[in-house]
Design a protein around this motif. Sequence first.
Motif, short mmCIF file in Angstrom:
data_model
loop_
_atom_site.label_atom_id
_atom_site.label_comp_id
_atom_site.label_asym_id
_atom_site.label_seq_id
_atom_site.Cartn_x
_atom_site.Cartn_y
_atom_site.Cartn_z
N ALA A 1 8.53 8.78 1.62
CA ALA A 1 7.69 9.64 2.54
C ALA A 1 7.04 8.91 3.75
CB ALA A 1 6.33 10.07 1.76
N THR A 2 6.52 7.46 3.31
CA THR A 2 5.85 6.62 4.62
C THR A 2 7.13 6.42 5.62
OG1 THR A 2 4.41 5.64 3.27
CG2 THR A 2 4.97 4.39 4.98
N ALA A 3 8.33 6.17 4.84
CA ALA A 3 9.40 5.81 5.92
C ALA A 3 9.84 6.94 6.83
CB ALA A 3 10.58 5.42 5.08
N GLY B 1 -2.97 11.47 -4.41
CA GLY B 1 -2.07 12.58 -3.94
C GLY B 1 -0.91 12.52 -4.37
N GLU B 2 -0.27 11.12 -5.06
CA GLU B 2 1.13 10.96 -5.50
C GLU B 2 0.89 11.43 -6.94
OE1 GLU B 2 1.47 10.46 -2.71
OE2 GLU B 2 1.02 8.62 -1.67
N VAL B 3 2.04 12.55 -7.20
CA VAL B 3 2.14 13.21 -8.70
C VAL B 3 3.23 12.85 -9.17
CG1 VAL B 3 1.82 15.46 -9.58
CG2 VAL B 3 0.73 14.96 -7.35
N SER C 1 0.84 -1.30 0.12
CA SER C 1 0.01 -0.18 -0.26
C SER C 1 0.97 1.33 -0.21
CB SER C 1 -0.84 -0.07 1.18
OG SER C 1 -1.81 -1.06 1.26
N ALA C 2 1.73 1.31 0.62
CA ALA C 2 2.89 2.52 0.86
C ALA C 2 3.82 2.66 -0.24
CB ALA C 2 3.55 2.58 2.19
N ILE C 3 3.73 2.03 -1.40
CA ILE C 3 4.55 2.06 -2.52
C ILE C 3 3.95 1.89 -3.88
CG2 ILE C 3 5.48 -0.06 -2.59
CD1 ILE C 3 8.25 1.03 -3.35
N ALA D 1 9.45 8.10 -4.05
CA ALA D 1 9.04 9.16 -3.15
C ALA D 1 7.80 8.60 -2.31
CB ALA D 1 8.39 10.33 -4.22
N ASP D 2 7.09 7.89 -2.83
CA ASP D 2 5.83 7.45 -2.00
C ASP D 2 6.37 6.42 -1.02
OD1 ASP D 2 3.31 6.58 -1.17
OD2 ASP D 2 3.00 5.38 -3.00
N ALA D 3 7.38 5.58 -0.85
CA ALA D 3 7.60 4.71 -0.04
C ALA D 3 8.57 5.54 0.98
CB ALA D 3 8.52 3.64 -0.66
N ALA E 1 5.48 12.89 -3.53
CA ALA E 1 4.41 11.98 -2.89
C ALA E 1 4.57 12.51 -1.34
CB ALA E 1 4.80 10.71 -2.85
N SER E 2 3.37 12.36 -0.69
CA SER E 2 3.13 12.99 0.69
C SER E 2 2.81 11.75 1.49
CB SER E 2 2.27 14.03 0.89
OG SER E 2 2.70 15.14 -0.08
N SER E 3 3.13 11.90 2.88
CA SER E 3 2.42 10.93 3.93
C SER E 3 1.96 11.92 4.96
CB SER E 3 3.70 9.93 4.46
OG SER E 3 3.11 9.08 5.05
MG MG Z 1 3.16 6.65 1.20
#
Ligand code: MG
Length: 345
Positions: A295-297, A206-208, A177-179, A291-293, A246-248
């Motif tokens: 941001a979660t990290a 939200g991820e661009v 889910s987070a990537i 960026a997605d992963a 990407a944002s978290s």
């Molecule tokens: Mg994420």
Amino acid sequence: MLLRKTAVAFVVFTIVVFLALRSLNPDPNLIEFNGATMGTHYSIKLSPNDSSELKYFKSAVDDLLFRFERQMSTYQQHSELMQFNRYPVGKWFPATKELVDLMQESLLISEITLGAFDITVGPLVRLWGFGADHKGNKVPSETEIDDLLNQIGYQYIEVDKINKALKKQKQLEVDLSAIAKGRAVDEVAHLLDSMDVANYMVEIGGEVRTKGRRSVERAWQIGIESPLIGERAVQAVVSLQQDAMASSGDYRNFFESGGVRYSHTIDPRTGYPVRHQLAAVTVIRDSTSEADALATAFMVLGPQEGYDLALKESIAAYFIIKEDSGFTTKMTPQFKPYLTQVATP
Ligand code: MG
Ligand code: ADP
């Protein structure tokens, strides 16, 4: 789970993104389309050579996303990923190139972030009520958490890139889910590249990712949302060229109990949702999956450890931190050139 962003969260984010764009002159050459995917929505703006191509672009994107979900979703019981999750321990599972690649990238990010990002965190996500089955939100007991911590560990996954196969060394589940949203954005971007689209903005939940410009006069400008609950405001605006963002955050998907906010980002080292003052983090990279992963990290690592890691690895990152009086922000030097506008307090 693929991928839980509520409709409300999507609407909030979309409004914020487009708030930042509203003041700009609309470019008559840009076309826009959107649709549903991965429990959220996608939105695409692009400049085709000929507007009659729109229908073709939309169906190509929808086909791609449909296939992507069949591979990566934890919401679909028969997805390729769920088949791997049910596959026996210690046996090689023959997988598609896309799943193998995404698993390998996930494991790499786990190593860089010292386990803060961990795709085996799924059982804990479910225990805390944030899984695909949405089992309600209650604070689990320490024993329940400790039991599940034994089932977590990205180190127990093996990837054979050459023979395209995956193996788990012990009973565990993978949750991308987070990537995966980030990777889907990248795949759509590559599809548009292959169709010679010179200017585009692709956004999923939200991820661009962008390429080219919004118009001759203007670069793509994207709003970063203030981490407010039930309120919409833009914290900052960034200008992107060929970039991914990407944002978290802890303010969109959470529950409250006993005055404590429990967010859907779980610290795999403790088994608990993150508990620090970092409200949101935004990362800019070449690839949206990274960026997605990341941001979660960073959301797991928090305002100090996360910032230190971003600095050390020269990652463009923007941190929004909760203070008694509101928010403060800090960013790495690599983020500064992207920033075009900051909210006045
Ligand atoms: Mg994420
Ligand atoms: P955000 O935008 O807040 O980063 P995402 O949808 O990208 O949200 O990722 C959050 C989801 O990732 C959670 O709902 C959960 O399924 C999963 N997750 C939670 N904690 C972790 C973690 N430490 N590492 C990897 N995935 C996680």
